[in-house]
Scaffold this active site. Structure first.
Site, PDB file in Angstrom:
ATOM      1  N   HIS A   1       0.865  -1.116   0.150  1.00 53.38           N
ATOM      2  CA  HIS A   1       0.003  -0.006   0.045  1.00 53.38           C
ATOM      3  C   HIS A   1       0.841   1.264  -0.069  1.00 53.38           C
ATOM      4  CE1 HIS A   1      -3.942   1.855   1.963  1.00 53.38           C
ATOM      5  NE2 HIS A   1      -3.161   2.718   0.961  1.00 53.38           N
TER       6      HIS A   1
ATOM      7  N   HIS B   1       1.566   5.235  -1.980  1.00 52.89           N
ATOM      8  CA  HIS B   1       1.156   6.328  -3.204  1.00 52.89           C
ATOM      9  C   HIS B   1       2.426   6.794  -3.630  1.00 52.89           C
ATOM     10  CE1 HIS B   1      -3.146   6.037  -2.063  1.00 52.89           C
ATOM     11  NE2 HIS B   1      -2.584   5.835  -0.828  1.00 52.89           N
ATOM     12  N   PHE B   2       3.077   6.814  -4.566  1.00 55.00           N
ATOM     13  CA  PHE B   2       4.382   7.283  -5.283  1.00 55.00           C
ATOM     14  C   PHE B   2       4.333   8.419  -6.043  1.00 55.00           C
ATOM     15  CE2 PHE B   2       7.527   3.318  -4.485  1.00 55.00           C
ATOM     16  CZ  PHE B   2       7.388   3.373  -3.106  1.00 55.00           C
ATOM     17  N   ARG B   3       2.998   8.682  -6.298  1.00 51.22           N
ATOM     18  CA  ARG B   3       2.408  10.138  -6.780  1.00 51.22           C
ATOM     19  C   ARG B   3       2.791  10.218  -8.387  1.00 51.22           C
ATOM     20  NH1 ARG B   3      -0.767  10.881  -2.921  1.00 51.22           N
ATOM     21  NH2 ARG B   3      -0.169  11.613  -0.912  1.00 51.22           N
TER      22      ARG B   3
ATOM     23  N   ASN C   1      -4.526   6.534  -7.318  1.00 51.43           N
ATOM     24  CA  ASN C   1      -5.097   7.957  -7.506  1.00 51.43           C
ATOM     25  C   ASN C   1      -3.887   8.745  -7.680  1.00 51.43           C
ATOM     26  OD1 ASN C   1      -4.140   6.777  -4.959  1.00 51.43           O
ATOM     27  ND2 ASN C   1      -5.370   8.838  -3.806  1.00 51.43           N
TER      28      ASN C   1
ATOM     29  N   HIS D   1     -10.629   0.911   0.713  1.00 45.33           N
ATOM     30  CA  HIS D   1     -10.580   2.169   1.895  1.00 45.33           C
ATOM     31  C   HIS D   1     -12.025   2.370   2.229  1.00 45.33           C
ATOM     32  CE1 HIS D   1      -9.013   6.409   2.809  1.00 45.33           C
ATOM     33  NE2 HIS D   1     -10.209   6.134   3.103  1.00 45.33           N
TER      34      HIS D   1
ATOM     35  N   HIS E   1      -5.915  -0.160   5.769  1.00 51.81           N
ATOM     36  CA  HIS E   1      -5.427   0.755   7.282  1.00 51.81           C
ATOM     37  C   HIS E   1      -6.824   0.722   7.991  1.00 51.81           C
ATOM     38  CE1 HIS E   1      -7.757   3.107   4.283  1.00 51.81           C
ATOM     39  NE2 HIS E   1      -6.571   3.735   3.886  1.00 51.81           N
TER      40      HIS E   1
ATOM     41  N   ASP F   1       0.708   2.846   3.711  1.00 52.38           N
ATOM     42  CA  ASP F   1      -0.068   3.688   3.253  1.00 52.38           C
ATOM     43  C   ASP F   1       0.730   5.225   2.828  1.00 52.38           C
ATOM     44  OD1 ASP F   1      -2.196   5.356   2.032  1.00 52.38           O
ATOM     45  OD2 ASP F   1      -3.238   5.587   4.013  1.00 52.38           O
TER      46      ASP F   1
END
Length: 444
Positions: free
Chosen positions: A61, A63-65, A95, A179, A237, A310
């Protein structure tokens, strides 16, 4: 290329034993007991006396953007931070900009990772209210799961239509990772908080706005839908003691419905808002000390199946404000393993359980091929950590592109000294091999 890790305490599949590991090219070729002498010549030898060797961490999990949000982070910078933390595999969330909700967007991210990722990678496919028909186009051997936002999220990724949820759970060919927060309750709580505390309530009220009730209501719905459609559900999470009642303990016949905990909710509680403010603002919110202690107990009673991060970097400028204005999320991947090992020192769990939660079970849950265990023939993804080696996190230590961490100033007792990824010695006592590139992970 032939490498030897000798004099180690090897942590694998519920045991810790003295021994050595032989690596040939990208795989583990032998595992030797303490009395077995390694044979032959080696190109690289690591004397791991006093150290523990775990399988490389699999973070389910992050978020490397990238693409689209690369001022905050990118695949190169965050995969470097991963390697510094002993993480050799990550599954990135959808996302981004554009969102990973089409097969084409998925291919774009894979191409970026093939070029830039220092460690192994895969990408979740994002669900929307209207894209379930595209699930059939996915190669299930290249996708860990479908990410479903059942609470307020970035852009149009909130899925809140009953018919869309039914279709997602009934047609998903891979696990659904959800989520879970109830948007209606959150919106009502925010309106009430603004009436009482002003347009941007202090971050200390974040767990009241993104409340335990909002989490439970949404998680209960997800569990109900999964049972209705006999779907594989993995709830991201988890934050509350009450939600834990919805999950059965992990068994050898892995349950269809599982839960993840992340470092933020295992390490912090609402008392930490006074000290760290919006640095620990995340969604779902860091909640009470009692909730944190319940989550910690669930690490050993089986109701928490895996531990991820996360990992969600933001620019520091975006963290200014309160509940309404400050961005939610924090960079954690570099410090996830040492944080869990601190819980070992506190008696919360054992080092063998750390390997179970962060290596073995993610591999089992997502059916990862030949990773997550120290076994002959498996990929040589390894983290070598030294106990009783205190160090204090300085800003100069932080590898994430955003340049900050809620862990700055914290002293850890364990240190990641070496990381091997596909047999490459990517981290060697602080020396980083930037030429290393990870591999795409395959499943099932």
């Amino acid at each position: 290329m032939k490498s030897l890790i000798k004099n180690a305490t090897i942590v694998n599949e519920g045991k810790a034993f003295k021994g050595s590991i032989v690596i040939e090219d990208d795989c583990i070729s032998d595992i030797l007991g303490n009395n077995d002498a390694p044979r032959g010549q080696f190109d690289d030898t690591v004397d791991a006396t006093g150290c523990f060797v775990l399988p490389g961490i699999i973070d389910d999990h992050v978020h490397f953007r990238e693409p689209g949000l690369t001022a905050k982070a990118d695949i190169e910078s965050e995969s470097r931070a991963a390697a510094y933390g002993g993480v050799t595999t990550y599954f990135d969330m959808p996302n981004t900009v554009p969102q990973t909700t089409t097969p084409l967007a998925l291919e774009v991210k894979r191409a970026i990772a093939a070029r830039d990722s220092h460690v192994n990678y895969s990408f979740f496919y994002g669900a929307t209210n209207t894209n379930a028909d595209s699930f059939g186009k996915l190669d299930i051997h290249r996708v860990p799961g479908i990410k479903l936002f059942m609470g307020s999220s970035t852009g149009n990724m909130l899925v809140d239509r009953a018919e869309a949820l039914d279709k997602i759970f009934s047609t998903a060919p891979v696990p659904v990772m959800a989520h879970c927060e109830d948007t209606g309750l959150i919106n009502d709580n925010m309106r009430s908080a603004k009436e009482r505390y002003g347009d941007d309530p202090d971050v200390m009220y974040h767990p009241e706005i993104r409340s335990g009730e909002a989490c439970y209501k949404s998680t209960e719905l997800a569990v109900r839908l999964a049972r209705k459609h006999n779907a594989r559900l993995h709830v991201a999470h988890l934050t509350t003691a009450r939600e834990l009642s919805l999950f059965e303990p992990w068994t050898d016949t892995m349950p269809n419905i599982t839960a993840e905990a992340v470092i933020a909710h295992l390490f912090f509680c609402d008392k930490d808002y006074e000290r760290l403010g919006t640095l620990i603002k995340c969604n779902p919110a860091v909640k009470s000390e009692a909730d944190r202690e319940a989550l910690r107990r669930a690490l050993t009673d089986g109701r928490i199946a895996v531990v991820g991060t996360d990992h969600a970097p933001h620019l520091m400028a975006d963290k200014h404000g309160g509940c309404a204005k400050a961005a939610s999320g924090m960079p954690m991947i570099q410090f996830s393993l040492v944080s869990m090992l601190e819980l070992v020192d506190h008696g919360v769990l054992t080092v063998e359980r750390v390997a179970e939660l962060m290596c073995h079970r993610p591999a089992k849950l997502f059916d990862v091929r030949k990773r997550g265990f120290i076994r002959k023939g498996y990929k040589a993804d390894l983290a070598i950590v030294r106990p009783d080696s205190p160090w204090t996190v300085a800003e100069s230590d932080i590898q994430s592109k955003c340049g900050w961490s809620p862990m700055t100033g914290h002293t850890f007792g364990w240190r990641v000294e070496h990381t091997f990824c596909n047999g490459r010695h990517i981290l060697d006592n602080g020396r980083f091999d930037a030429s290393c590139r990870g591999e795409e992970v395959f499943f099932r």
